[in-house]
Design an enzyme around this catalytic site. Structure first.
Site, PDB file in Angstrom:
ATOM      1  CB  ALA A 243      47.775  45.835  53.207  1.00  0.00           C
ATOM      2  CG  ASP A 244      50.767  47.325  47.960  1.00  0.00           C
ATOM      3  OD1 ASP A 244      51.567  48.214  47.637  1.00  0.00           O
ATOM      4  OD2 ASP A 244      51.122  46.172  48.273  1.00  0.00           O
ATOM      5  NE  ARG A 245      43.624  51.081  46.465  1.00  0.00           N
ATOM      6  CZ  ARG A 245      43.237  52.066  45.648  1.00  0.00           C
ATOM      7  NH1 ARG A 245      41.974  52.466  45.628  1.00  0.00           N
ATOM      8  NH2 ARG A 245      44.107  52.644  44.840  1.00  0.00           N
TER       9      ARG A 245
END
Length: 351
Positions: A243-245
Site C-alpha cells: 500500500a502507498d496510502r
C-alpha cells in the site's frame, strides 16, 4: 548476503538503481536533497517506505556537508527541503508523514538549548534510525501475515499471489507483502509465489522476480491479464499486496492493477490482504477518493527500454495507482501492530 537497496555508511547514501535491474546491478551515490528528489521521481528507488527513507537520508547527507550561521537558518532549510521531497511522488503518504514528524522533531530541538552542530547531529541520527526500524517493522508484518494465511490453510503448504514489488527493493529490507511470502517460505510452508509482471513499469517482472530468484524462493511470473485464469485453474490461498496510502475507512491506494486483483479475489473467494506499516496509514483522509493519484509519463506505456512498442500518435492514460475499496480487503490490513479489518482500523490505531 541480504539484498540491499539502500546503503548508508559514514553519512554517505547509496541506492541500488532499480531502472537497471535485473540485467545490471549498479549503486548510485545520492549527495543531496535535489538528487534524492530525482532518484525518487525517476523511480530509481520506489516503494512507499523506501521513498521516505531515501528522502530523509538525502537530507541527512546534505546536512552533514553543509554549514549554517545559526539555528534559525538550519530550521528553515530543513523545513523547506522536506516539503520539496514530498512533491517527488505525492500518492505515497510515508514521505509526507516522515516530513511532518521530522519537522516537529527539529522544531523541538530549535527550542532546546542545543548548538547548531548538536541540532544537525540529532537530525542525522533521527534519519539513520529509519533503516533499522523499517526492517524490524517489516518482519513483524511478515509474521502476522504468515500466521493468518497458514492458519486459514489448515496446516498445508500454500500458493500466494502478489503484485508489483513490495520486498527488499521497496523498503529498507525484507519487505511488506513480499515479507509475508518470505516468512511463509522460512517456515517451509510455501508451495509457490506467483508474481504479476505489473505493467506498464514491470516492477513485478523486473524486481519481484529478481528478489524471488535471488533468495531462492519458488516463484512463477505471470502476465497481468492471467490472474483470473490462474485463480480459476489453480488453488490460490491468498493474494498479498502492499500500500502507498490507506485512508481512515480502509480504502487503499496501491500500484495500478491492484483494484482488479481484489475484484477477482472477491469473485473467487480468495482472501485479499493489504500489507503496510502504520506509516502508510493516513487517518487524516476519510476515503480513497481523497487520495491524490500520480499520473506518470506516457512513454512508460509506449516504450520499453527506449524501444517504442505502441503506435505513434496514440493518446495514453497512465495513472500510477488505483484505489481498492475497503470492502474488497477480505483478509485484512496487516501492520506491525497486528491484522485489522478495514472497518476497525481507525479505532484500533487511535486507541
Amino acid at each position: 548476503m541480504a539484498l540491499e537497496a539502500i546503503k548508508w555508511n559514514e553519512n554517505k547514501l547509496y541506492i541500488l538503481d532499480q531502472l537497471r535491474l535485473p540485467l545490471e546491478t549498479e549503486y548510485i551515490t545520492v549527495n543531496n536533497v535535489k538528487e534524492g528528489w530525482q532518484v525518487i521521481n525517476k523511480m530509481q528507488v520506489r516503494g512507499a517506505p523506501a521513498i521516505a527513507i531515501v528522502g530523509c537520508l538525502s537530507l541527512a547527507t546534505e546536512l552533514s556537508q553543509a554549514s549554517f550561521k545559526d539555528k534559525h537558518e538550519l530550521l528553515e532549510t530543513i523545513c523547506e527541503k522536506l516539503q520539496y521531497l514530498v512533491t517527488a511522488r505525492p500518492t505515497a503518504v510515508n514521505m509526507k508523514k516522515a516530513a511532518e514528524e521530522l519537522t516537529s522533531f527539529t522544531k523541538n530541538l530549535y527550542n532546546d538549548k542545543v548548538s547548531v552542530t548538536e541540532m544537525v547531529d540529532s537530525v542525522i541520527s533521527w534519519c539513520q534510525k529509519m533503516l533499522n526500524y523499517d526492517v524490524s517493522t517489516n518482519k513483524k508484518i511478515g509474521d502476522f501475515g504468515a500466521d493468518s494465511i497458514l492458519k486459514s490453510a489448515g496446516g498445508k503448504n500454500v500458493k500466494i499471489l502478489t503484485h508489483c514489488n513490495t520486498g527488499s527493493l521497496a523498503t529498507a529490507g525484507y519487505g511488506t507483502a513480499l515479507g509475508v511470502v518470505r516468512s511463509i517460505h522460512a517456515r517451509g510452508c510455501l508451495d509457490q509465489a506467483y508474481c504479476t509482471e505489473t505493467r506498464p513499469y514491470n516492477q513485478g517482472a523486473r524486481l519481484t522476480a529478481y528478489e524471488l530468484v535471488y533468495d531462492k524462493i519458488p516463484g512463477t511470473l505471470i502476465c497481468d491479464s492471467m490472474v483470473a485464469a490462474l485463480i480459476n485453474s489453480h488453488k490460490i490461498d491468498a493474494i498479498v499486496v502492499g500500500a502507498d496510502r490507506v485512508t481512515s475507512n480502509g480504502d487503499t491506494a496501491n500500484k495500478i492493477g491492484t483494484y482488479q486483483l481484489a475484484v477477482i479475489a472477491k469473485h473467487h473467494n480468495v482472501p485479499f490482504y493489504v500489507c503496510a506499516p502504520t506509516s502508510s496509514i493516513d487517518l487524516n483522509l476519510a476515503v480513497g477518493k481523497d487520495i491524490p493519484i500520480e499520473e506518470r509519463p506516457h512513454n512508460e506505456m509506449t516504450d520499453i527500454a527506449g524501444i517504442k512498442i505502441a503506435s505513434p500518435g496514440i493518446s495514453c492514460w497512465n495513472p500510477a495507482f488505483d484505489v481498492t475499496p475497503a470492502e474488497l480487503i477480505t483478509g485484512g490490513i496487516v501492520t506491525e501492530l497486528g491484522i485489522f479489518k478495514p472497518a476497525e482500523l481507525a479505532d484500533k490505531l487511535k486507541a
